[in-house]
Design an enzyme around this catalytic site. Structure first.
Site, short mmCIF file in Angstrom:
data_model
loop_
_atom_site.label_atom_id
_atom_site.label_comp_id
_atom_site.label_asym_id
_atom_site.label_seq_id
_atom_site.Cartn_x
_atom_site.Cartn_y
_atom_site.Cartn_z
N SER A 555 41.43 85.19 77.85
CA SER A 555 40.48 86.30 78.01
C SER A 555 39.28 85.86 78.83
O SER A 555 38.95 84.66 78.87
CB SER A 555 40.00 86.77 76.63
OG SER A 555 38.93 87.69 76.76
N TYR A 568 36.40 85.77 68.02
CA TYR A 568 37.34 86.06 69.10
C TYR A 568 37.08 85.16 70.30
O TYR A 568 38.00 84.54 70.85
CB TYR A 568 37.21 87.53 69.50
CG TYR A 568 38.15 87.97 70.60
CD1 TYR A 568 39.47 88.27 70.33
CD2 TYR A 568 37.71 88.08 71.92
CE1 TYR A 568 40.35 88.68 71.34
CE2 TYR A 568 38.56 88.49 72.94
CZ TYR A 568 39.88 88.79 72.64
OH TYR A 568 40.73 89.18 73.64
#
Length: 678
Positions: A555, A568
């Site tokens: 990501s 995250y």
């Protein structure tokens, strides 16, 4: 409007081809003769409709028929140059085509056109081939059928065989068909119904004859050491052996695998005569073109330690390659096509089963099915006589036939990911599903791995048949569940070459609201999960010795410090560094490890649909349905990122153009300057 003759032919073909007792997949051909009005002369013209080259009777449609003018086809008899030049006659068929001609005429076209009956079936039933490959097949044919079915000695398929059968049919008006030595059966009739009835009569009569006349144990006494392992143990060992065997079978060129542990295979391998019979090889041309002239047979009990089995397989494989090269050298002439490869297409492991290989899953599966046909043939022949396939030199003439080589050359170029097996985690929806769809479209076999088995199975079914994609359950945070998913991949396709770590979830909370459970869950699924998946993938890829690709869907947040995103972002940073560490460690094994950093993938994303979208929208103070556009507007390109764009990046990394690239992170974020790698 379709000619009724053609409609009847298609229906008959489909019925015959639907029953594996009648013929093997893509084996045999059917025909019908009739007339139509010639659009040029306005006069009736007699035609032959015959299954074209490469088609399958069970699924045959009108487009799969070759259409020829009978007068021109039969006129070829007058210019036939003799058996030494009969291959030239195949090209002559093109000058007999009616109109556009339909499918390419097969080598068996002469058989159908020269026999005077209006309808002809040529089939490869196991029962018929059992008689055809018996040492005293001619006498057994007479005993089984009387004069109702006649014997035709072995002759390679072609124009001369057509002449032979036509002559025999003419001289034996009482006959309904013939047994072709070493090959199969041919039947004929005045109507489509009669022809089909004659075909079935020959096949069923031969079946009854073998059952009633045959001895009970044609393969000899069973050997205790080669008895099948219990099912669970057998499958576990097969999954461990599959990548090793696939790597050996891919020495010359990459192959996809298929595993079979049917009772037919296991019973054959448990019997004492299986080494002798396997060495004799298959007989029917359709069989050995798919299976090669003989299989590789492991000669150790499956109860031996795994490393001993592997060592022995490697020795036997080297011996097989030497023997195959010697077979080629014994029979090749100055105009023979080059040797196509010396690796086995069939590997038999007593107590475990059969591994078969091909350039795609369907071909690998069909090769295994053909060897099951061959086992049935051997059983029938040994039950009433002695199995005596055609001579090795004749097998070579067909395997390296110029016409067969031409057929191979006409095949389309393989897709970029052909022969590659991909496993994608979290692939039942969103980015993972888009990746799985793209990889399959580019030629890969795909294992759709997901926490929800039903969703994984449904997604795989949407991609294609089980020859293209399968669904498996995979809790990536559980090491045994991960291993089980890879075992399923090994049994389905022979191993794994391309793994995408995509499974993930996200909980958007500020530090003080992030619980230990939040932290552990995200790290278990993405950091630990990626580690477990990559570890299992590396084990298999190293065992195969074929290199491979591991791709991490990380990501932008692995680099960018966004708000309320500690758990995250931290686990994505963990994944990003795994890419670098594994690229360094696995490079010597030709395993490339790369990452992709998406951002703002809202539409179609499983994570965003699961609540992450609403949480992030709240953080940024926008409506959830506007979140994708919000993300797009903060990028340099001002364009929204979709799951397909991530799939494009996976293909770019693995499709063959970046063969010297490893340790790379590719941003797919429309340009987020704060996440630039440098």
């Amino acid at each position: 409007m379709t000619n009724p003759v053609v409609s009847d032919l298609i229906a008959r073909s489909n019925r015959l081809g639907a029953d594996p007792r009648n013929t093997n997949y893509a084996g045999g051909n059917t025909s019908a003769k009739g007339s139509e009005t010639d659009p040029v002369t306005g006069q009736p013209v007699d035609l032959l409709w015959v299954k074209g080259s490469g088609g399958d009777l069970g699924t045959l449609q009108e487009g799969g028929l070759a259409v020829l003018r009978l007068d021109r086809l039969r006129s070829l008899v007058d210019v036939y140059p003799g058996v030494e030049r009969e291959d030239e006659m195949v090209a002559a068929f093109d000058f007999c085509l009616h109109g556009k001609g339909g499918a390419a005429p097969s080598i068996d076209t002469a058989m159908h056109g020269l026999v005077r009956s209006a309808h002809v079936d040529h089939l490869h039933p196991d029962s018929g081939i059992a008689l055809a490959t018996s040492a005293d097949g001619e006498a057994l044919t007479r005993e089984c059928f009387g004069d109702r079915v006649v014997w035709v000695p072995w002759r390679r398929p072609g124009f001369q065989l057509g002449l032979d059968i036509a002559e025999i049919a003419e001289k034996n008006p009482q006959a309904i068909g013939c047994i072709l030595g070493g090959h199969g059966v041919t039947a004929w009739g005045d109507t489509s119904e009669q022809c089909e009835a004659h075909s079935l009569e020959i096949i069923r009569t031969a079946e009854r004859f073998l059952a009633e006349r045959g001895r009970p144990e044609p393969f000899g006494a069973r050997i205790d050491a080669f008895e099948p392992l219990p099912t669970a143990e057998r499958r576990h060992l097969a999954a461990a052996l599959a990548p090793v065997i696939r790597g050996l079978a891919s020495t010359d060129k990459p192959q996809v695998g298929h595993f079979t542990d049917s009772d037919v295979v296991l019973d054959f391998l448990a019997a004492g005569e299986h080494p002798r019979l396997a060495e004799l090889g298959t007989s029917c041309p359709d069989h050995f073109l798919r299976t090669k002239v003989r299989p590789l047979v492991l000669d150790l009990p499956a109860t031996q330690p795994l490393d001993e089995l592997v060592d022995r397989l490697q020795v036997l494989h080297a011996e097989y390659r030497t023997a195959y090269a010697e077979y080629y050298d014994r029979h090749a002439t100055h105009d023979s096509p080059p040797m196509r490869g010396a690796d086995p297409a069939i590997v038999l492991v007593p107590g475990v089963g059969m591994f078969s290989f091909g350039p795609n899953k369907q071909t690998a599966r069909v090769a295994g099915e053909f060897y099951v046909n061959a086992i049935n043939v051997m059983r029938g022949a040994e039950a009433v006589s002695t199995y005596a396939p055609i001579d090795e030199s004749e097998k070579f003439r067909i395997e390296y036939w110029a016409l067969e080589e031409a057929k191979l050359q006409r095949m389309p170029e393989p897709k970029p990911l052909a022969t590659r097996v991909a496993l994608v985690t979290g692939a039942a929806s969103g980015i993972g599903k888009a990746i799985a769809v793209r990889l399959a479209a580019e030629g890969a076999c795909v294992v759709v791995a997901d926490l929800d088995l039903q969703k994984a199975t449904d997604a795989a079914a949407q991609i294609g048949s089980s020859d293209v994609a399968i669904g498996v359950a995979a809790d990536v945070s559980d090491g045994e569940a991960v291993a089980a998913a890879f075992r399923a991949a090994n049994l389905a396709f022979g191993g794994v070459d391309l793994v995408v770590n995509n499974a993930g979830l996200s909980i958007s909370r500020p530090l003080l609201e992030t619980t230990e459970q939040d932290w552990d869950l995200q790290h278990d699924v993405m950091a630990k999960g990626s580690f477990l998946v990559s570890r299992e993938a590396a084990r298999i890829m190293i065992a195969q010795g074929m290199g491979g690709d591991i791709v991490y869907i990380s990501s932008k947040n692995s680099l960018f410090a966004g708000p309320n995103n500690l758990a995250y972002g931290a686990t994505k940073a963990d994944q990003a560094h795994q890419v670098r560490l594994l690229a360094a460690e696995l490079g010597p094994h030709q395993i490339r490890v790369n990452g992709i950093n998406p951002d703002g993938v809202v539409r179609g994303s499983g994570i965003f649909a699961g609540g992450w979208g609403a949480q992030r929208a709240a953080v940024y103070g926008v409506k959830e349905e506007e979140l994708g556009e919000f993300y797009a507007q903060r990028t340099l390109l001002k364009r929204e990122v979709l799951p397909d764009h991530v799939a494009d990046a996976v293909f770019a990394l693995t499709g063959g153009d970046l063969t010297r690239t490893t340790g790379l992170h590719v941003p797919v974020d429309s340009g987020v300057a704060a996440a630039f790698l440098r």
